[in-house]
Design an enzyme around this catalytic site. Structure first.
Site, PDB file in Angstrom:
ATOM      1  N   ARG A  40      -9.671   3.900   9.517  1.00  0.00           N
ATOM      2  CA  ARG A  40      -9.017   2.624   9.945  1.00  0.00           C
ATOM      3  C   ARG A  40     -10.311   1.865  10.298  1.00  0.00           C
ATOM      4  O   ARG A  40     -10.044   0.821  10.726  1.00  0.00           O
ATOM      5  CB  ARG A  40      -7.817   2.501  11.079  1.00  0.00           C
ATOM      6  CG  ARG A  40      -6.587   2.954  10.505  1.00  0.00           C
ATOM      7  CD  ARG A  40      -5.551   2.558  11.615  1.00  0.00           C
ATOM      8  NE  ARG A  40      -4.309   3.054  11.070  1.00  0.00           N
ATOM      9  CZ  ARG A  40      -3.686   2.097  10.501  1.00  0.00           C
ATOM     10  NH1 ARG A  40      -3.806   1.041  10.083  1.00  0.00           N
ATOM     11  NH2 ARG A  40      -2.018   2.882  10.010  1.00  0.00           N
ATOM     12  N   ARG A  80      -1.928  -9.723  12.925  1.00  0.00           N
ATOM     13  CA  ARG A  80      -2.286  -8.597  12.218  1.00  0.00           C
ATOM     14  C   ARG A  80      -3.364  -8.309  11.107  1.00  0.00           C
ATOM     15  O   ARG A  80      -4.236  -7.614  10.947  1.00  0.00           O
ATOM     16  CB  ARG A  80      -0.806  -7.930  11.605  1.00  0.00           C
ATOM     17  CG  ARG A  80       0.160  -7.516  12.319  1.00  0.00           C
ATOM     18  CD  ARG A  80       1.533  -7.387  11.948  1.00  0.00           C
ATOM     19  NE  ARG A  80       1.400  -6.124  10.870  1.00  0.00           N
ATOM     20  CZ  ARG A  80       2.602  -5.869   9.997  1.00  0.00           C
ATOM     21  NH1 ARG A  80       3.410  -6.618  10.146  1.00  0.00           N
ATOM     22  NH2 ARG A  80       2.432  -5.025   9.251  1.00  0.00           N
ATOM     23  N   ARG A 111      12.398  -9.513  12.212  1.00  0.00           N
ATOM     24  CA  ARG A 111      11.907  -8.645  13.168  1.00  0.00           C
ATOM     25  C   ARG A 111      10.851  -9.501  13.805  1.00  0.00           C
ATOM     26  O   ARG A 111      10.120 -10.287  13.179  1.00  0.00           O
ATOM     27  CB  ARG A 111      11.189  -7.722  12.608  1.00  0.00           C
ATOM     28  CG  ARG A 111      12.277  -6.448  12.084  1.00  0.00           C
ATOM     29  CD  ARG A 111      11.506  -5.293  11.459  1.00  0.00           C
ATOM     30  NE  ARG A 111      10.399  -5.511  10.859  1.00  0.00           N
ATOM     31  CZ  ARG A 111       9.487  -4.603  10.775  1.00  0.00           C
ATOM     32  NH1 ARG A 111       9.686  -3.277  11.338  1.00  0.00           N
ATOM     33  NH2 ARG A 111       8.204  -4.557  10.103  1.00  0.00           N
ATOM     34  N   ARG A 141      10.797 -11.755   5.151  1.00  0.00           N
ATOM     35  CA  ARG A 141      11.989 -10.574   5.053  1.00  0.00           C
ATOM     36  C   ARG A 141      13.065 -10.900   6.282  1.00  0.00           C
ATOM     37  O   ARG A 141      12.763 -11.421   7.370  1.00  0.00           O
ATOM     38  CB  ARG A 141      11.058  -9.290   5.986  1.00  0.00           C
ATOM     39  CG  ARG A 141      10.229  -8.568   4.660  1.00  0.00           C
ATOM     40  CD  ARG A 141       9.553  -7.493   5.283  1.00  0.00           C
ATOM     41  NE  ARG A 141       8.479  -6.749   4.762  1.00  0.00           N
ATOM     42  CZ  ARG A 141       7.568  -6.131   5.130  1.00  0.00           C
ATOM     43  NH1 ARG A 141       7.400  -5.798   6.423  1.00  0.00           N
ATOM     44  NH2 ARG A 141       6.427  -5.512   4.284  1.00  0.00           N
ATOM     45  N   LYS A 152       0.697  -1.268  -0.076  1.00  0.00           N
ATOM     46  CA  LYS A 152       0.007   0.095   0.020  1.00  0.00           C
ATOM     47  C   LYS A 152       0.858   1.187  -0.068  1.00  0.00           C
ATOM     48  O   LYS A 152       0.759   2.144  -0.464  1.00  0.00           O
ATOM     49  CB  LYS A 152      -1.013  -0.027   1.140  1.00  0.00           C
ATOM     50  CG  LYS A 152      -1.926   0.939   1.176  1.00  0.00           C
ATOM     51  CD  LYS A 152      -3.254   0.722   2.231  1.00  0.00           C
ATOM     52  CE  LYS A 152      -2.554   1.033   3.555  1.00  0.00           C
ATOM     53  NZ  LYS A 152      -1.861   0.010   4.500  1.00  0.00           N
TER      54      LYS A 152
END
Length: 223
Positions: free
Chosen positions: A88, A172, A161, A127, A13
């Site tokens: 949101r 999430r 992370r 990642r 995004k």
């Protein structure tokens, strides 16, 4: 043109928001950037936001709406804007409707970047960041380092992370579906939502988004 971009974490995004805004010559408005700006300016809104952010809490709706209201009142948004990260939830969406209605305007389109959960998990959980320079980012599948676990630029150790771990990514996504996805229902009722696949290369997704905007803008809306 007044646009809203919605998508789950890992949909790209932020990348698409910047490219779309640049292509359309409109302002890219990110709530994260606005909070940082208000905090740096030392405004009351900034101090309020900073207290919540430092405590690891979500910034309350009234503070977020206040920051957005102030930003949309600036003259540089008159040619148009692209909202990224706001609203949101449906309550924020209703507040945005009110802000725009008071100026005699409204959103022209809501772009929904759609990505399967499995792809989101793959993108984020794969990642790896360099401990020496977090700007050096790799992916175990799509952009692996020549030596596993070692940054190809500086030789630093690569790590994952906590926010990128699969279990965290799944949580999430649950939060997104529970709190943000209902915003789409709010705007579907206004006939504004166009869904765009966020799979593929960045330019491919951008081209789809621009085509979608063309379709969305083909029928003028009355505010």
């Amino acid at each position: 043109m007044r646009l809203l971009l919605i998508g789950p974490p890992g949909a790209g995004k932020g990348t698409q928001a910047v490219r779309l805004a640049t292509h359309l010559s409109i302002r890219h408005i990110s709530t994260g950037d606005l909070f940082r700006e208000e905090i740096a300016r030392g405004t009351e809104l900034g101090r309020n936001a900073d207290r919540h952010i430092r405590a690891g809490l979500l910034v309350p709706d009234e503070v977020t709406v206040g920051v957005i209201r102030e930003r949309l009142a600036r003259p540089d948004t008159e040619p148009g804007f692209l909202l990224d990260g706001f609203p949101r939830n449906p309550a924020q969406a209703a507040e945005l409707d009110g802000i725009l209605a008071r100026t005699g305007s409204g959103l022209d389109a809501v772009l929904h970047l759609e990505v399967p959960d499995a792809e989101v998990i793959s993108r984020i959980a794969g990642r790896r960041l360099c401990r020496e320079d977090p700007g050096h980012i790799f992916h175990v599948d799509h952009d692996p380092p020549e030596v596993a676990g070692t940054c190809a630029f500086c030789g630093g150790e690569l790590y994952q992370r906590d926010d990128d771990r699969e279990a965290t990514v799944r949580r999430r996504l649950e939060v997104y579906r529970g709190e943000t996805a209902p915003v789409l229902d709010h705007y579907r009722g206004q006939g504004l939502v166009t869904t765009v696949s966020a799979l593929g290369q960045v330019q491919e997704v951008l081209d789809r988004a621009l085509t979608a905007i063309g379709r969305a803008g083909s029928t003028p809306r009355t505010p």
